[in-house]
Design a protein around this motif. Structure first.
Motif, PDB file in Angstrom:
ATOM      1  N   GLU A  88       0.823  -1.208   0.000  1.00 53.51           N
ATOM      2  CA  GLU A  88       0.000   0.000   0.000  1.00 53.51           C
ATOM      3  C   GLU A  88       0.858   1.260   0.000  1.00 53.51           C
ATOM      4  O   GLU A  88       0.628   2.184  -0.790  1.00 53.51           O
ATOM      5  CB  GLU A  88      -0.935  -0.015   1.219  1.00 53.51           C
ATOM      6  CG  GLU A  88      -1.993  -1.104   1.133  1.00 53.51           C
ATOM      7  CD  GLU A  88      -2.704  -1.371   2.454  1.00 53.51           C
ATOM      8  OE1 GLU A  88      -2.484  -0.618   3.437  1.00 53.51           O
ATOM      9  OE2 GLU A  88      -3.482  -2.350   2.500  1.00 53.51           O
ATOM     10  N   ILE A  89       1.860   1.289   0.844  1.00 57.44           N
ATOM     11  CA  ILE A  89       2.738   2.462   0.912  1.00 57.44           C
ATOM     12  C   ILE A  89       3.551   2.583  -0.375  1.00 57.44           C
ATOM     13  O   ILE A  89       3.728   3.676  -0.909  1.00 57.44           O
ATOM     14  CB  ILE A  89       3.620   2.411   2.168  1.00 57.44           C
ATOM     15  CG1 ILE A  89       2.739   2.692   3.393  1.00 57.44           C
ATOM     16  CG2 ILE A  89       4.776   3.405   2.083  1.00 57.44           C
ATOM     17  CD1 ILE A  89       3.428   2.628   4.716  1.00 57.44           C
ATOM     18  N   GLY A  90       4.028   1.456  -0.898  1.00 51.23           N
ATOM     19  CA  GLY A  90       4.773   1.472  -2.155  1.00 51.23           C
ATOM     20  C   GLY A  90       3.934   2.037  -3.295  1.00 51.23           C
ATOM     21  O   GLY A  90       4.433   2.829  -4.105  1.00 51.23           O
ATOM     22  N   ASN A  91       2.667   1.651  -3.352  1.00 48.67           N
ATOM     23  CA  ASN A  91       1.787   2.177  -4.395  1.00 48.67           C
ATOM     24  C   ASN A  91       1.588   3.685  -4.254  1.00 48.67           C
ATOM     25  O   ASN A  91       1.582   4.414  -5.245  1.00 48.67           O
ATOM     26  CB  ASN A  91       0.440   1.449  -4.386  1.00 48.67           C
ATOM     27  CG  ASN A  91       0.540   0.029  -4.915  1.00 48.67           C
ATOM     28  OD1 ASN A  91       1.457  -0.299  -5.662  1.00 48.67           O
ATOM     29  ND2 ASN A  91      -0.394  -0.808  -4.524  1.00 48.67           N
ATOM     30  N   GLU A  92       1.429   4.155  -3.014  1.00 50.84           N
ATOM     31  CA  GLU A  92       1.303   5.600  -2.785  1.00 50.84           C
ATOM     32  C   GLU A  92       2.580   6.338  -3.184  1.00 50.84           C
ATOM     33  O   GLU A  92       2.527   7.401  -3.811  1.00 50.84           O
ATOM     34  CB  GLU A  92       0.977   5.888  -1.317  1.00 50.84           C
ATOM     35  CG  GLU A  92      -0.438   5.541  -0.931  1.00 50.84           C
ATOM     36  CD  GLU A  92      -0.744   5.916   0.504  1.00 50.84           C
ATOM     37  OE1 GLU A  92      -0.388   7.042   0.925  1.00 50.84           O
ATOM     38  OE2 GLU A  92      -1.324   5.072   1.218  1.00 50.84           O
ATOM     39  N   LEU A  93       3.723   5.768  -2.820  1.00 56.27           N
ATOM     40  CA  LEU A  93       5.003   6.383  -3.177  1.00 56.27           C
ATOM     41  C   LEU A  93       5.186   6.421  -4.695  1.00 56.27           C
ATOM     42  O   LEU A  93       5.671   7.417  -5.239  1.00 56.27           O
ATOM     43  CB  LEU A  93       6.167   5.630  -2.532  1.00 56.27           C
ATOM     44  CG  LEU A  93       6.278   5.713  -1.016  1.00 56.27           C
ATOM     45  CD1 LEU A  93       7.384   4.793  -0.521  1.00 56.27           C
ATOM     46  CD2 LEU A  93       6.511   7.135  -0.567  1.00 56.27           C
ATOM     47  N   LEU A  94       4.783   5.352  -5.362  1.00 58.70           N
ATOM     48  CA  LEU A  94       4.902   5.299  -6.820  1.00 58.70           C
ATOM     49  C   LEU A  94       4.035   6.377  -7.471  1.00 58.70           C
ATOM     50  O   LEU A  94       4.480   7.061  -8.391  1.00 58.70           O
ATOM     51  CB  LEU A  94       4.529   3.913  -7.341  1.00 58.70           C
ATOM     52  CG  LEU A  94       4.608   3.737  -8.858  1.00 58.70           C
ATOM     53  CD1 LEU A  94       6.027   4.004  -9.367  1.00 58.70           C
ATOM     54  CD2 LEU A  94       4.141   2.346  -9.254  1.00 58.70           C
ATOM     55  N   GLN A  95       2.809   6.532  -6.984  1.00 55.49           N
ATOM     56  CA  GLN A  95       1.924   7.569  -7.529  1.00 55.49           C
ATOM     57  C   GLN A  95       2.547   8.952  -7.364  1.00 55.49           C
ATOM     58  O   GLN A  95       2.517   9.775  -8.280  1.00 55.49           O
ATOM     59  CB  GLN A  95       0.556   7.527  -6.852  1.00 55.49           C
ATOM     60  CG  GLN A  95      -0.283   6.341  -7.245  1.00 55.49           C
ATOM     61  CD  GLN A  95      -1.569   6.253  -6.443  1.00 55.49           C
ATOM     62  OE1 GLN A  95      -1.922   7.159  -5.691  1.00 55.49           O
ATOM     63  NE2 GLN A  95      -2.276   5.150  -6.599  1.00 55.49           N
ATOM     64  N   GLU A  96       3.123   9.210  -6.200  1.00 56.46           N
ATOM     65  CA  GLU A  96       3.752  10.511  -5.956  1.00 56.46           C
ATOM     66  C   GLU A  96       4.986  10.691  -6.825  1.00 56.46           C
ATOM     67  O   GLU A  96       5.244  11.772  -7.356  1.00 56.46           O
ATOM     68  CB  GLU A  96       4.106  10.658  -4.476  1.00 56.46           C
ATOM     69  CG  GLU A  96       4.773  11.962  -4.124  1.00 56.46           C
ATOM     70  CD  GLU A  96       3.926  13.204  -4.396  1.00 56.46           C
ATOM     71  OE1 GLU A  96       4.514  14.308  -4.482  1.00 56.46           O
ATOM     72  OE2 GLU A  96       2.695  13.091  -4.543  1.00 56.46           O
ATOM     73  N   TRP A  97       5.765   9.634  -6.982  1.00 57.76           N
ATOM     74  CA  TRP A  97       6.975   9.689  -7.804  1.00 57.76           C
ATOM     75  C   TRP A  97       6.618  10.017  -9.253  1.00 57.76           C
ATOM     76  O   TRP A  97       7.246  10.859  -9.881  1.00 57.76           O
ATOM     77  CB  TRP A  97       7.706   8.357  -7.677  1.00 57.76           C
ATOM     78  CG  TRP A  97       9.004   8.265  -8.400  1.00 57.76           C
ATOM     79  CD1 TRP A  97      10.188   8.862  -8.058  1.00 57.76           C
ATOM     80  CD2 TRP A  97       9.274   7.515  -9.581  1.00 57.76           C
ATOM     81  NE1 TRP A  97      11.166   8.516  -8.958  1.00 57.76           N
ATOM     82  CE2 TRP A  97      10.631   7.698  -9.911  1.00 57.76           C
ATOM     83  CE3 TRP A  97       8.495   6.694 -10.389  1.00 57.76           C
ATOM     84  CZ2 TRP A  97      11.228   7.100 -11.008  1.00 57.76           C
ATOM     85  CZ3 TRP A  97       9.079   6.097 -11.485  1.00 57.76           C
ATOM     86  CH2 TRP A  97      10.433   6.307 -11.787  1.00 57.76           C
ATOM     87  N   VAL A  98       5.572   9.354  -9.771  1.00 62.14           N
ATOM     88  CA  VAL A  98       5.119   9.616 -11.140  1.00 62.14           C
ATOM     89  C   VAL A  98       4.619  11.053 -11.254  1.00 62.14           C
ATOM     90  O   VAL A  98       4.922  11.760 -12.221  1.00 62.14           O
ATOM     91  CB  VAL A  98       4.032   8.597 -11.566  1.00 62.14           C
ATOM     92  CG1 VAL A  98       3.343   9.020 -12.855  1.00 62.14           C
ATOM     93  CG2 VAL A  98       4.632   7.204 -11.699  1.00 62.14           C
ATOM     94  N   ARG A  99       3.841  11.504 -10.266  1.00 63.84           N
ATOM     95  CA  ARG A  99       3.320  12.874 -10.277  1.00 63.84           C
ATOM     96  C   ARG A  99       4.464  13.883 -10.296  1.00 63.84           C
ATOM     97  O   ARG A  99       4.456  14.836 -11.075  1.00 63.84           O
ATOM     98  CB  ARG A  99       2.424  13.124  -9.057  1.00 63.84           C
ATOM     99  CG  ARG A  99       1.699  14.467  -9.104  1.00 63.84           C
ATOM    100  CD  ARG A  99       1.122  14.871  -7.765  1.00 63.84           C
ATOM    101  NE  ARG A  99       2.123  15.132  -6.746  1.00 63.84           N
ATOM    102  CZ  ARG A  99       2.927  16.205  -6.709  1.00 63.84           C
ATOM    103  NH1 ARG A  99       2.852  17.118  -7.639  1.00 63.84           N
ATOM    104  NH2 ARG A  99       3.802  16.366  -5.740  1.00 63.84           N
ATOM    105  N   MET A 100       5.479  13.643  -9.476  1.00 67.35           N
ATOM    106  CA  MET A 100       6.622  14.555  -9.428  1.00 67.35           C
ATOM    107  C   MET A 100       7.395  14.545 -10.739  1.00 67.35           C
ATOM    108  O   MET A 100       7.826  15.596 -11.208  1.00 67.35           O
ATOM    109  CB  MET A 100       7.541  14.214  -8.260  1.00 67.35           C
ATOM    110  CG  MET A 100       6.952  14.610  -6.927  1.00 67.35           C
ATOM    111  SD  MET A 100       8.137  14.421  -5.586  1.00 67.35           S
ATOM    112  CE  MET A 100       9.297  15.709  -5.986  1.00 67.35           C
ATOM    113  N   GLN A 101       7.571  13.377 -11.328  1.00 69.00           N
ATOM    114  CA  GLN A 101       8.271  13.294 -12.621  1.00 69.00           C
ATOM    115  C   GLN A 101       7.543  14.126 -13.673  1.00 69.00           C
ATOM    116  O   GLN A 101       8.172  14.870 -14.425  1.00 69.00           O
ATOM    117  CB  GLN A 101       8.334  11.849 -13.117  1.00 69.00           C
ATOM    118  CG  GLN A 101       9.453  11.040 -12.556  1.00 69.00           C
ATOM    119  CD  GLN A 101       9.537   9.716 -13.284  1.00 69.00           C
ATOM    120  OE1 GLN A 101       8.560   8.994 -13.434  1.00 69.00           O
ATOM    121  NE2 GLN A 101      10.725   9.389 -13.745  1.00 69.00           N
TER     122      GLN A 101
END
Length: 111
Positions: A88-101
């Motif tokens: 769950e945390i990994g998925n949230e981090l991935l979403q934020e990482w993509v958003r930041m990119q």
């Protein structure tokens, strides 16, 4: 500080922030430390053992990973797997990482 050293310092800082995301994504199937290290390096993620092992212990302590010992071989190995909380945390981090990119790309590509 010479410019090259400054750039390398920032690159190291940027990579360090991405390692948690990379480890959580890599451990959707069990790996022991050295095999994970090799798998990540083959994927192009530069990480050293003295960075990976403390990170694995910290993520396990935080409940993001689980571990099991395999003692069937001559050398016991501790296998790590991402926990449900880690997924769950990994998925949230991935979403934020993509958003930041995307946001950073917009900043650099808008002229």
């Amino acid at each position: 500080m010479p410019e090259k050293d400054l750039v390398q310092s920032y690159i190291t800082e940027m990579k360090r922030g991405s390692l948690v995301l990379a480890v959580l994504g890599s451990l959707r199937e069990p790996y022991y430390g050295y095999a994970l290290l090799q798998q990540m390096q083959e994927a192009g993620i530069e990480i050293e053992a003295n960075t990976l092992y403390p990170l694995l212990r910290r993520l396990e302590k935080q409940g993001l990973l689980t571990s099991d010992w395999d003692t069937t071989e001559s050398r016991p190995r501790k296998y790590y797997t991402v926990s449900q909380k880690g997924i769950e945390i990994g998925n949230e981090l991935l979403q934020e990482w993509v958003r930041m990119q995307k946001s950073i790309a917009r900043i650099y590509l808008e002229e």
